[in-house]
Design an enzyme around this catalytic site. Structure first.
Site, PDB file in Angstrom:
ATOM      1  N   LYS A 208       0.839  -1.195   0.000  1.00 29.30           N
ATOM      2  CA  LYS A 208       0.000   0.000   0.000  1.00 29.30           C
ATOM      3  C   LYS A 208       0.877   1.248   0.000  1.00 29.30           C
ATOM      4  O   LYS A 208       0.680   2.165  -0.781  1.00 29.30           O
ATOM      5  CB  LYS A 208      -0.917  -0.051   1.231  1.00 29.30           C
ATOM      6  N   GLU A 214      10.411  -4.804   4.510  1.00 29.78           N
ATOM      7  CA  GLU A 214      10.506  -6.199   4.061  1.00 29.78           C
ATOM      8  C   GLU A 214      10.206  -6.303   2.570  1.00 29.78           C
ATOM      9  O   GLU A 214      10.955  -6.914   1.801  1.00 29.78           O
ATOM     10  CB  GLU A 214       9.502  -7.078   4.828  1.00 29.78           C
ATOM     11  N   GLY A 269      -4.938  -2.346   5.144  1.00 31.89           N
ATOM     12  CA  GLY A 269      -4.150  -3.486   4.674  1.00 31.89           C
ATOM     13  C   GLY A 269      -4.838  -4.818   4.898  1.00 31.89           C
ATOM     14  O   GLY A 269      -4.957  -5.650   4.005  1.00 31.89           O
ATOM     15  N   ARG A 270      -5.342  -5.031   6.126  1.00 28.43           N
ATOM     16  CA  ARG A 270      -5.935  -6.340   6.448  1.00 28.43           C
ATOM     17  C   ARG A 270      -7.340  -6.493   5.881  1.00 28.43           C
ATOM     18  O   ARG A 270      -7.967  -7.546   6.059  1.00 28.43           O
ATOM     19  CB  ARG A 270      -5.902  -6.556   7.961  1.00 28.43           C
ATOM     20  N   GLU A 355      -4.597  -7.314  14.812  1.00 31.14           N
ATOM     21  CA  GLU A 355      -4.124  -5.980  14.439  1.00 31.14           C
ATOM     22  C   GLU A 355      -5.275  -4.983  14.555  1.00 31.14           C
ATOM     23  O   GLU A 355      -5.071  -3.806  14.866  1.00 31.14           O
ATOM     24  CB  GLU A 355      -3.531  -5.980  13.016  1.00 31.14           C
ATOM     25  N   HIS A 386      -4.737 -34.035  16.753  1.00 36.91           N
ATOM     26  CA  HIS A 386      -3.621 -34.887  17.161  1.00 36.91           C
ATOM     27  C   HIS A 386      -2.488 -34.055  17.738  1.00 36.91           C
ATOM     28  O   HIS A 386      -1.346 -34.500  17.789  1.00 36.91           O
ATOM     29  CB  HIS A 386      -3.138 -35.712  15.965  1.00 36.91           C
ATOM     30  N   LYS A 506       9.502  -1.518  14.665  1.00 39.47           N
ATOM     31  CA  LYS A 506      10.115  -1.155  13.368  1.00 39.47           C
ATOM     32  C   LYS A 506      11.169  -0.079  13.568  1.00 39.47           C
ATOM     33  O   LYS A 506      12.273  -0.156  13.049  1.00 39.47           O
ATOM     34  CB  LYS A 506       9.059  -0.614  12.398  1.00 39.47           C
TER      35      LYS A 506
HETATM   36  O1  F6P Z   1       2.484  -4.350   9.896  1.00 37.08           O
HETATM   37  C1  F6P Z   1       1.855  -3.137   9.687  1.00 37.08           C
HETATM   38  C2  F6P Z   1       1.309  -2.972   8.313  1.00 37.08           C
HETATM   39  O2  F6P Z   1       1.094  -1.619   8.138  1.00 37.08           O
HETATM   40  C3  F6P Z   1       0.035  -3.755   8.071  1.00 37.08           C
HETATM   41  O3  F6P Z   1      -1.080  -3.172   8.590  1.00 37.08           O
HETATM   42  C4  F6P Z   1       0.048  -3.803   6.585  1.00 37.08           C
HETATM   43  O4  F6P Z   1      -0.876  -4.740   6.137  1.00 37.08           O
HETATM   44  C5  F6P Z   1       1.478  -4.164   6.328  1.00 37.08           C
HETATM   45  O5  F6P Z   1       2.187  -3.419   7.301  1.00 37.08           O
HETATM   46  C6  F6P Z   1       2.006  -3.933   4.951  1.00 37.08           C
HETATM   47  O6  F6P Z   1       1.963  -2.587   4.577  1.00 37.08           O
HETATM   48  P1  F6P Z   1       2.169  -2.140   3.069  1.00 37.08           P
HETATM   49  O7  F6P Z   1       1.053  -2.725   2.267  1.00 37.08           O
HETATM   50  O8  F6P Z   1       2.163  -0.659   3.083  1.00 37.08           O
HETATM   51  O9  F6P Z   1       3.495  -2.689   2.594  1.00 37.08           O
END
Ligand code: F6P
Length: 549
Positions: A208, A214, A269-270, A355, A386, A506
């Site tokens: 987003k 990452e 995001g979620r 979250e 199990h 972070k």
């Molecule tokens: O971990 C926090 C967060 O902002 C989530 O809410 C989101 O889904 C994720 O990081 C990824 O964010 P982006 O889509 O901006 O890479």
């Protein structure tokens, strides 16, 4: 006048009194008093049938919980969200995921703009692209068709598409392999690229913000891998597309604007799996099946928007969670899908629930004096049986469970499926009714074993059944949980749409990196545990020949 605090509301107080009267009542007793409750406490909508009867509550409990929802303003807050009001107060944004699945014929004006034409313009762009990739008309830089799609994203930009892809594997093309890379641990990307032919690999960079450490680290490594193999930066155009709200950053990365699929800051995001974040899913199952997926969400949205609270599946699901959490003391919720294809569903729900509702202050910033989101966890049935079901049956903890199942197998193997579903039904029965010491003794058990082989029962489950796992029923199931999360958040008076709690870790990680690489020789100047962890890592890193930062 300040709003009344949750625990002062008349319905909350009435529920506390009611809890004193019914908390010790065993599910055996509830069923003895009301033999028909299995039917009366089962509700249906959008292809789902949800049986709440094996929860420790009765019609009076439900009436009080519905009154609580009314006194908390659930209908008003729901309508405000659906109208596009800025319900995400700390970020001053609407939370309009429902717009992503509205039919083309609808309109939803936010500010001065109707967002539905924008949503469908992106869906059309996705359909066109997905169709070209699926049929081989979209070529890589050397003229070969795409055989591997690698989706790069994390959190809400990963868990949704990764889960849905696995869930709908039986609807997916076999001509293309799909990988979902989230972790900054390079092993994740390494495994996705193992055996990949760069000339036939397409990367979907999904973020987003297009700034997430990452995802951007993985995207840069993937780009270097591709350019090294194909020998030309111009290849990026045919092998990288982006899903983002950040056009400038996408362009700066080298992805052509026509290869960017947009979404909007009003999609959390979620809550984004049904936006362009689902592009990999659309490529896998095709645009028609993706539209069925959206239709499933929409069917549940319509039900949530219009059904009376007392028959409203997401609302009831939320109210049962509030009852279990705040009145019976549950600290977690186990979600057990009796479906191998839904094995990533608990991980998806972890973000959606924890979250969203892992909050300790109200929307007004005051500390809450009640529990909010329980810990959500789970594994597919029957595997979980199990593993950790022992604790569910005979442990000292009280763990409500959602059991999810389907009447039809994905692959036509009824011999397996009948046994799978018999297990779902049997577990719900065993957890609810258990086996008393008398029954155990009567079965001829030596008396010293009776305490070990007695099951207390009275452990609540909610059974969610549908005929078949399909794009449509999956969409409806996700929407059910999304709206349950929202409703729980309204009752707890928290903002379900922000996630400030993920920021601190972070920020600290960014500060620690130069101390690990050796770029900074100074001590961090913090606690001795952190200093020692850094020192130990650095010494081993040095011995293992880690390059200087
Ligand atoms: O971990 C926090 C967060 O902002 C989530 O809410 C989101 O889904 C994720 O990081 C990824 O964010 P982006 O889509 O901006 O890479």
């Amino acid at each position: 006048m300040p709003a009344m605090r949750l625990r002062e509301l008349p319905a909350w107080r009435a529920l506390e009194d009611h809890r004193e009267a019914v908390a010790d009542r065993h599910l055996r007793e509830w069923f003895r008093c009301d033999p028909d409750r299995g039917r009366r406490l089962t509700f249906e909508a959008a292809g789902w049938r949800v049986d709440f009867s094996k929860n420790r509550l009765g019609p009076e409990t439900l009436d009080l919980l519905v009154r609580l929802a009314e006194q908390c303003g659930v209908p008003q807050r729901r309508d405000a969200m659906l109208r596009g009001e800025r319900v995400n107060s700390t970020e001053n944004r609407p939370a309009l995921h429902v717009a992503l699945r509205m039919p083309r014929s609808r309109s939803l004006v936010v500010g001065s703009e109707d967002v539905i034409p924008q949503v469908h313009a992106v869906l059309d762009q996705m359909s066109d692209f997905a169709t070209r990739v699926r049929c081989g008309a979209w070529k890589g830089a050397t003229g070969r068709r795409i055989r591997r799609v690698v989706h790069l994203g994390i959190g809400g930009s990963d868990l949704g598409p990764a889960m849905v892809y696995e869930a709908l594997r039986f609807y997916a093309t076999r001509d293309i392999e799909f990988f979902f890379v989230a972790n900054i641990d390079s092993a994740d990307l390494h495994l996705a690229l193992a055996g990949a032919d760069p000339a036939e690999t397409l990367f979907i960079v999904s973020s987003k913000t297009f700034t997430t450490l990452e995802t951007m680290t993985n995207a840069h490594s993937a780009r270097a891998w591709l350019v090294r193999a194909l020998g030309d930066e111009a290849a990026i155009k045919r092998h990288f597309v982006a899903v983002s709200t950040n056009t400038e950053a996408v362009r700066a990365f080298g992805i052509a604007p026509e290869n960017m699929f947009a979404f909007w800051d009003w999609v959390g995001g979620r809550f984004s799996v049904d936006s362009a974040i689902g592009l990999a899913v659309m490529i896998a199952i095709g645009p028609d099946a993706f539209r069925d997926f959206l239709a499933g969400f929409h069917a549940m949205d319509e039900h949530f928007a219009s059904a009376p609270l007392a028959r409203n599946l997401p609302v009831l699901h939320a109210l049962v969670a509030v009852w279990n959490t705040n009145f019976l003391g549950a600290e977690s919720l186990a979600v057990i899908p009796y479906s191998h294809c839904l094995r990533r569903f608990p991980a998806y729900l972890q973000q959606l629930f924890m979250e969203s509702n892992g909050k300790r202050v109200t929307v007004h910033g005051e500390p809450v004096d009640y529990h909010t989101c329980p810990v959500l966890w789970g594994e597919p049935g029957t595997n979980g049986q199990h593993s950790f079901f022992q604790l569910l049956h005979q442990g000292t903890r009280f763990v409500p469970c959602d059991l999810i199942g389907f009447c039809e197998p994905q692959d036509g193997r009824w011999d397996h499926h009948d046994v799978l579903m018999a297990n779902l039904i049997a577990q719900a029965q065993a957890l609810a009714f258990g086996r008393t010491a008398e029954e155990t003794a009567e079965s001829g058990m030596p008396s010293r074993l009776v305490p070990h082989r007695t099951f207390p029962g009275n452990r609540p489950t909610t059974a969610l059944l549908s005929v078949r796992l399909s794009p449509r029923t999956l969409g409806a199931l996700i929407a059910l949980y999304e709206h349950s999360v929202f409703t729980q958040g309204v009752i707890w008076n928290i903002n379900s749409f922000d996630q400030w709690g993920v920021e601190l870790g972070k920020e600290l990680a960014q500060k620690i990196v130069p101390h690990l690489t050796g770029e900074s020789e100074a001590l961090l100047g913090c606690d001795s545990s952190t200093e020692e962890l850094v020192r130990y890592y650095r010494s081993k890193r040095h011995q293992s020949g880690g390059e200087a930062g």
